[in-house]
Scaffold this motif. Sequence first.
Motif, PDB file in Angstrom:
ATOM      1  N   PRO A  87      -9.819  18.247  -3.732  1.00 23.69           N
ATOM      2  CA  PRO A  87      -8.498  18.781  -4.076  1.00 23.69           C
ATOM      3  C   PRO A  87      -7.352  18.041  -3.376  1.00 23.69           C
ATOM      4  N   GLU A  88      -7.606  17.564  -2.168  1.00 27.68           N
ATOM      5  CA  GLU A  88      -6.554  16.853  -1.441  1.00 27.68           C
ATOM      6  C   GLU A  88      -6.258  15.476  -2.017  1.00 27.68           C
ATOM      7  N   ASP A  89      -7.036  15.034  -2.998  1.00 28.88           N
ATOM      8  CA  ASP A  89      -6.732  13.785  -3.700  1.00 28.88           C
ATOM      9  C   ASP A  89      -5.687  14.001  -4.787  1.00 28.88           C
ATOM     10  N   THR A  90      -5.340  15.241  -5.044  1.00 32.63           N
ATOM     11  CA  THR A  90      -4.329  15.550  -6.053  1.00 32.63           C
ATOM     12  C   THR A  90      -3.011  14.869  -5.705  1.00 32.63           C
ATOM     13  N   ALA A  91      -2.492  14.079  -6.629  1.00 32.32           N
ATOM     14  CA  ALA A  91      -1.286  13.302  -6.370  1.00 32.32           C
ATOM     15  C   ALA A  91      -0.907  12.525  -7.620  1.00 32.32           C
ATOM     16  N   VAL A  92       0.274  11.956  -7.579  1.00 33.10           N
ATOM     17  CA  VAL A  92       0.667  10.946  -8.562  1.00 33.10           C
ATOM     18  C   VAL A  92       0.303   9.593  -7.958  1.00 33.10           C
ATOM     19  N   TYR A  93      -0.467   8.828  -8.704  1.00 27.68           N
ATOM     20  CA  TYR A  93      -0.951   7.542  -8.230  1.00 27.68           C
ATOM     21  C   TYR A  93      -0.133   6.427  -8.872  1.00 27.68           C
ATOM     22  N   HIS A  94       0.331   5.513  -8.021  1.00 29.48           N
ATOM     23  CA  HIS A  94       1.126   4.383  -8.468  1.00 29.48           C
ATOM     24  C   HIS A  94       0.417   3.084  -8.124  1.00 29.48           C
ATOM     25  N   CYS A  95       0.417   2.139  -9.044  1.00 30.22           N
ATOM     26  CA  CYS A  95      -0.045   0.802  -8.702  1.00 30.22           C
ATOM     27  C   CYS A  95       1.175  -0.035  -8.338  1.00 30.22           C
ATOM     28  N   ALA A  96       0.942  -1.034  -7.524  1.00 28.79           N
ATOM     29  CA  ALA A  96       2.038  -1.850  -7.043  1.00 28.79           C
ATOM     30  C   ALA A  96       1.572  -3.285  -6.816  1.00 28.79           C
ATOM     31  N   ALA A  97       2.500  -4.216  -7.005  1.00 29.53           N
ATOM     32  CA  ALA A  97       2.218  -5.632  -6.783  1.00 29.53           C
ATOM     33  C   ALA A  97       2.911  -6.074  -5.508  1.00 29.53           C
ATOM     34  N   ALA A  98       2.147  -6.733  -4.643  1.00 31.07           N
ATOM     35  CA  ALA A  98       2.655  -7.138  -3.334  1.00 31.07           C
ATOM     36  C   ALA A  98       3.512  -8.395  -3.424  1.00 31.07           C
ATOM     37  N   ARG A  99       4.279  -8.609  -2.365  1.00 30.59           N
ATOM     38  CA  ARG A  99       5.085  -9.838  -2.257  1.00 30.59           C
ATOM     39  C   ARG A  99       4.194 -11.061  -2.047  1.00 30.59           C
ATOM     40  N   ARG A 100       3.052 -10.820  -1.426  1.00 31.47           N
ATOM     41  CA  ARG A 100       2.187 -11.928  -1.062  1.00 31.47           C
ATOM     42  C   ARG A 100       0.803 -11.786  -1.704  1.00 31.47           C
ATOM     43  N   ALA A 101      -0.063 -12.722  -1.385  1.00 29.38           N
ATOM     44  CA  ALA A 101      -1.400 -12.741  -1.989  1.00 29.38           C
ATOM     45  C   ALA A 101      -2.344 -11.707  -1.393  1.00 29.38           C
ATOM     46  N   VAL A 102      -2.009 -11.239  -0.202  1.00 35.10           N
ATOM     47  CA  VAL A 102      -2.849 -10.229   0.433  1.00 35.10           C
ATOM     48  C   VAL A 102      -2.312  -8.844   0.093  1.00 35.10           C
ATOM     49  N   ALA A 103      -3.110  -7.841   0.367  1.00 32.79           N
ATOM     50  CA  ALA A 103      -2.717  -6.463   0.074  1.00 32.79           C
ATOM     51  C   ALA A 103      -2.428  -5.740   1.376  1.00 32.79           C
ATOM     52  N   ALA A 104      -1.158  -5.671   1.705  1.00 35.48           N
ATOM     53  CA  ALA A 104      -0.746  -4.956   2.906  1.00 35.48           C
ATOM     54  C   ALA A 104      -0.784  -3.453   2.661  1.00 35.48           C
ATOM     55  N   THR A 105      -0.703  -2.688   3.734  1.00 34.85           N
ATOM     56  CA  THR A 105      -0.718  -1.233   3.601  1.00 34.85           C
ATOM     57  C   THR A 105       0.676  -0.626   3.557  1.00 34.85           C
ATOM     58  N   ALA A 106       1.674  -1.388   3.947  1.00 31.93           N
ATOM     59  CA  ALA A 106       3.038  -0.866   3.988  1.00 31.93           C
ATOM     60  C   ALA A 106       3.717  -1.003   2.628  1.00 31.93           C
ATOM     61  N   ALA A 107       4.354   0.075   2.186  1.00 31.22           N
ATOM     62  CA  ALA A 107       4.999   0.078   0.877  1.00 31.22           C
ATOM     63  C   ALA A 107       6.108  -0.964   0.773  1.00 31.22           C
ATOM     64  N   ARG A 108       6.732  -1.292   1.908  1.00 29.54           N
ATOM     65  CA  ARG A 108       7.840  -2.256   1.881  1.00 29.54           C
ATOM     66  C   ARG A 108       7.369  -3.662   1.493  1.00 29.54           C
ATOM     67  N   GLU A 109       6.054  -3.885   1.545  1.00 28.36           N
ATOM     68  CA  GLU A 109       5.503  -5.184   1.182  1.00 28.36           C
ATOM     69  C   GLU A 109       5.296  -5.340  -0.322  1.00 28.36           C
ATOM     70  N   TYR A 110       5.652  -4.316  -1.073  1.00 27.59           N
ATOM     71  CA  TYR A 110       5.402  -4.320  -2.510  1.00 27.59           C
ATOM     72  C   TYR A 110       6.707  -4.358  -3.290  1.00 27.59           C
ATOM     73  N   THR A 111       6.730  -5.256  -4.253  1.00 29.76           N
ATOM     74  CA  THR A 111       7.958  -5.514  -5.000  1.00 29.76           C
ATOM     75  C   THR A 111       8.017  -4.739  -6.308  1.00 29.76           C
ATOM     76  N   TYR A 112       6.917  -4.677  -7.005  1.00 28.33           N
ATOM     77  CA  TYR A 112       6.885  -4.042  -8.317  1.00 28.33           C
ATOM     78  C   TYR A 112       5.998  -2.812  -8.278  1.00 28.33           C
ATOM     79  N   TRP A 113       6.482  -1.761  -8.956  1.00 24.67           N
ATOM     80  CA  TRP A 113       5.777  -0.487  -8.947  1.00 24.67           C
ATOM     81  C   TRP A 113       5.616   0.029 -10.372  1.00 24.67           C
ATOM     82  N   GLY A 114       4.452   0.600 -10.634  1.00 24.32           N
ATOM     83  CA  GLY A 114       4.233   1.259 -11.910  1.00 24.32           C
ATOM     84  C   GLY A 114       4.810   2.663 -11.890  1.00 24.32           C
ATOM     85  N   GLN A 115       4.829   3.304 -13.032  1.00 23.95           N
ATOM     86  CA  GLN A 115       5.480   4.604 -13.158  1.00 23.95           C
ATOM     87  C   GLN A 115       4.618   5.747 -12.624  1.00 23.95           C
ATOM     88  N   GLY A 116       3.366   5.531 -12.424  1.00 25.76           N
ATOM     89  CA  GLY A 116       2.509   6.565 -11.871  1.00 25.76           C
ATOM     90  C   GLY A 116       1.709   7.307 -12.919  1.00 25.76           C
TER      91      GLY A 116
END
Length: 123
Positions: A87-116
């Motif tokens: 139940p705690e997985d309940t949420a709106v899930y968004h995909c995002a594309a990072a600024r770089r080739a690696v996948a950072a954990t901080a949202a500020r590292e992501y430039t493009y976001w899907g609508q969820g």
Amino acid sequence: VQLQASGGGLVQAGGSLRLSCAASDRRFSNNGMAWFRQGPGKEREFVAGISWNGGATNYADSVKGRFTISRDNTQNTVSLQMNSLKPEDTAVYHCAAARRAVAATAAREYTYWGQGTELTVSS
């Protein structure tokens, strides 16, 4: 440039679901990608990330062993396989594309976001 997330829905606890994210631009094959989520009354949090070629992945502690992120650069898609849902997985899930080739954990590292796409896990 768009990211289109899909696959959300209502599922019982213990069930499985697969989210997909389609990128409109082939350039995303050079970027790290990730899934974030925001539950009711909660802040947005990192869920899982994958490097540009799929060679490296990282997960939030809360989903390790249950969720698997993958990508298909030939199809410009990123997926999130979610098993043993809680139940705690309940949420709106968004995909995002990072600024770089690696996948950072901080949202500020992501430039493009899907609508969820919304996931509800019932107990």
